[in-house]
Enzyme design. Structure first.
Site, PDB file in Angstrom:
ATOM      1  N   HIS A 187      -5.860 -63.824 -58.758  1.00 26.29           N
ATOM      2  CA  HIS A 187      -5.338 -62.469 -58.996  1.00 26.29           C
ATOM      3  C   HIS A 187      -6.284 -61.350 -58.541  1.00 26.29           C
ATOM      4  CE1 HIS A 187      -2.509 -64.433 -61.895  1.00 26.29           C
ATOM      5  NE2 HIS A 187      -3.573 -65.050 -62.356  1.00 26.29           N
ATOM      6  N   ASP A 188      -7.492 -61.355 -59.085  1.00 27.26           N
ATOM      7  CA  ASP A 188      -8.304 -60.148 -59.094  1.00 27.26           C
ATOM      8  C   ASP A 188      -8.776 -59.627 -57.744  1.00 27.26           C
ATOM      9  OD1 ASP A 188      -9.808 -61.091 -62.265  1.00 27.26           O
ATOM     10  OD2 ASP A 188      -7.976 -60.000 -61.811  1.00 27.26           O
ATOM     11  N   ASP A 220     -12.089 -62.979 -61.274  1.00 26.15           N
ATOM     12  CA  ASP A 220     -12.993 -61.819 -61.254  1.00 26.15           C
ATOM     13  C   ASP A 220     -14.232 -62.142 -60.421  1.00 26.15           C
ATOM     14  OD1 ASP A 220     -11.728 -62.198 -64.096  1.00 26.15           O
ATOM     15  OD2 ASP A 220     -12.046 -60.046 -63.914  1.00 26.15           O
ATOM     16  N   THR A 250     -10.101 -55.252 -63.390  1.00 26.76           N
ATOM     17  CA  THR A 250      -9.467 -56.566 -63.212  1.00 26.76           C
ATOM     18  C   THR A 250      -9.448 -57.358 -64.517  1.00 26.76           C
ATOM     19  OG1 THR A 250     -11.550 -57.635 -62.559  1.00 26.76           O
ATOM     20  CG2 THR A 250     -10.194 -56.665 -60.793  1.00 26.76           C
ATOM     21  N   ASN A 269     -11.091 -62.412 -70.680  1.00 29.40           N
ATOM     22  CA  ASN A 269     -11.016 -63.870 -70.507  1.00 29.40           C
ATOM     23  C   ASN A 269     -11.912 -64.598 -71.500  1.00 29.40           C
ATOM     24  OD1 ASN A 269      -9.169 -64.094 -68.332  1.00 29.40           O
ATOM     25  ND2 ASN A 269     -10.768 -63.431 -66.913  1.00 29.40           N
ATOM     26  N   PHE A 281      -1.620 -61.049 -68.916  1.00 36.66           N
ATOM     27  CA  PHE A 281      -2.729 -61.116 -69.870  1.00 36.66           C
ATOM     28  C   PHE A 281      -3.486 -59.792 -70.019  1.00 36.66           C
ATOM     29  CE2 PHE A 281      -6.001 -62.884 -72.448  1.00 36.66           C
ATOM     30  CZ  PHE A 281      -7.173 -62.268 -72.045  1.00 36.66           C
ATOM     31  N   ASN A 282      -3.888 -59.163 -68.907  1.00 39.18           N
ATOM     32  CA  ASN A 282      -4.732 -57.966 -69.010  1.00 39.18           C
ATOM     33  C   ASN A 282      -4.054 -56.857 -69.804  1.00 39.18           C
ATOM     34  OD1 ASN A 282      -6.826 -59.097 -67.535  1.00 39.18           O
ATOM     35  ND2 ASN A 282      -6.109 -58.280 -65.588  1.00 39.18           N
ATOM     36  N   ASP A 323     -13.714 -58.950 -66.266  1.00 38.00           N
ATOM     37  CA  ASP A 323     -13.928 -59.891 -67.380  1.00 38.00           C
ATOM     38  C   ASP A 323     -14.111 -61.314 -66.832  1.00 38.00           C
ATOM     39  OD1 ASP A 323     -10.548 -60.753 -68.526  1.00 38.00           O
ATOM     40  OD2 ASP A 323     -11.259 -60.154 -66.525  1.00 38.00           O
TER      41      ASP A 323
HETATM   42  O1  RIB Z   1      -3.314 -62.405 -65.828  1.00 40.78           O
HETATM   43  C1  RIB Z   1      -4.388 -62.582 -64.931  1.00 40.78           C
HETATM   44  C2  RIB Z   1      -5.515 -61.682 -65.278  1.00 40.78           C
HETATM   45  O2  RIB Z   1      -6.016 -61.995 -66.576  1.00 40.78           O
HETATM   46  C3  RIB Z   1      -6.720 -61.872 -64.330  1.00 40.78           C
HETATM   47  O3  RIB Z   1      -7.425 -60.671 -64.225  1.00 40.78           O
HETATM   48  C4  RIB Z   1      -7.543 -62.894 -65.050  1.00 40.78           C
HETATM   49  O4  RIB Z   1      -8.925 -62.835 -64.688  1.00 40.78           O
HETATM   50  C5  RIB Z   1      -7.366 -62.471 -66.473  1.00 40.78           C
HETATM   51  O5  RIB Z   1      -8.269 -61.394 -66.727  1.00 40.78           O
HETATM   52 CA    CA Z   2      -9.793 -60.683 -64.801  1.00 36.74          CA
END
Ligand code: RIB
Ligand code: CA
Length: 311
Positions: free
Chosen positions: A237-238, A17, A122, A39, A162-163, A12
């Site tokens: 993160h991703d 990403d 991701t 996102n 979040f994901n 996303d």
């Molecule tokens: O919490 C971080 C995640 O949420 C990452 O993948 C960021 O790109 C969002 O998608």
């Molecule tokens: Ca992401």
């Protein structure tokens, strides 16, 4: 014959990403990129994925997927990634449209045609969950799922990352699929921050791509520092969900039993990671990443950017 791992990157974009796309393109055989709302709305995450393939000179298939979670209402993260989902740089218009809006069919057909594909989500795991539900044979065909998400703490709420917060029902399907599962959660991704020094190492790479990515990381970090008192840069993160497959020695991991809370008033989307040392414990369904060699991992990113850069 490529000796690289074959993956489908489900994402996303999203600043981190975008970096995951660079690392995947440099170190894996990316059979396709599938996009999901997260996102930003689906049209923007898809647009951003296409822009990234253009910037890297890739003809990788891009297929858009779910424009909303399985049950939850669509909710995005403009407060981190901006209205476009990839704010902070002067990006070109995409040169092409997505190959289809049938990401789930693409995932199923590709995993049936190629043995041993790694699915690397991701973003919210809506596409992956729908594919697993539509094709029960998939779990036995893929090499595994390496996901970014979860953690012993949250970021969208105190409990939920979040994901998983965005689509807890999809996450529950993924965590229950029964095959190899690697979780790059916040406990490891917060060790991997885009500090000013690291952004500087990206900007030092000659060429337009590095400059654009440095601008994106600068925006991403400014969004993080505006919200997080104890960080020196955005958690990138991703790409860790990719690098754990391509550079496993940079990571430490623990086998754990992990379930997803889908009902809690305050904990919906939480990964409940069983840390007990019981003699008789629930079956471990997930390798949880606990540590990363952040300097070495960020150097992988810098080298990957350099490999696509033209001075
Ligand atoms: O919490 C971080 C995640 O949420 C990452 O993948 C960021 O790109 C969002 O998608
Ligand atoms: Ca992401």
């Amino acid at each position: 014959m490529s000796t690289q791992l074959s993956i489908i990157l489900d994402c996303d974009p999203g600043h981190d990403d975008a970096i995951a796309i660079v690392v995947a393109a440099a170190h894996t055989n990316v059979l396709g990129i599938t996009t999901v709302a997260g996102n930003a709305p689906l049209d923007l995450t898809t647009r951003n994925a296409l822009i990234m393939t253009d910037l890297l000179g890739l003809d990788t298939p891009v297929h858009s997927g779910a424009n909303r979670p399985l049950v939850a209402p669509p909710r995005h993260a403009g407060y981190v990634h901006g209205a476009s989902g990839l704010d902070g740089a002067a990006l070109p218009e995409p040169s092409r449209r997505a190959d289809s809006d049938q990401a789930i069919d693409f995932i199923i057909e590709t995993c049936r045609a190629h043995e041993g594909v790694w699915l690397v989500p991701t973003g919210p795991m809506t596409n992956i969950a729908l594919a697993l539900r539509a094709a029960p044979d998939l779990g036995g065909r893929i090499a595994g799922i390496s996901l970014m998400g979860g953690g012993s703490f949250g970021n969208r709420t105190a409990a939920a990352e979040f994901n998983l917060w965005a689509d807890p029902e999809a996450a529950a399907i993924v965590f229950g699929y029964g095959g190899p599962l690697i979780m790059s959660g916040l406990d490891v991704t917060h060790q991997f921050q885009a500090t000013p020094e690291r952004i500087g190492s990206v900007r030092a790479v000659p060429g337009r791509l590095a400059a654009l990515l440095a601008d994106l990381l600068t925006f991403f970090t400014s969004a993080y520092l505006a919200r997080n008192a104890d960080m020196r840069g955005a958690a990138v993160h991703d790409p860790l969900a990719v690098m754990v497959l391509t550079h496993p020695d940079l990571f430490q991991r623990e086998p754990r039993h992990v379930v997803i809370e889908t009902q809690g008033e305050h904990t919906r989307g939480m990964t409940l990671i069983d840390q007990r040392h019981l003699i008789e414990r629930p079956a471990r369904n997930c390798d949880v990443l606990t540590a990363v060699d952040a300097d070495a991992a960020f150097d992988v990113i810098v080298q990957a950017i350099a490999s696509f850069s033209r001075p």
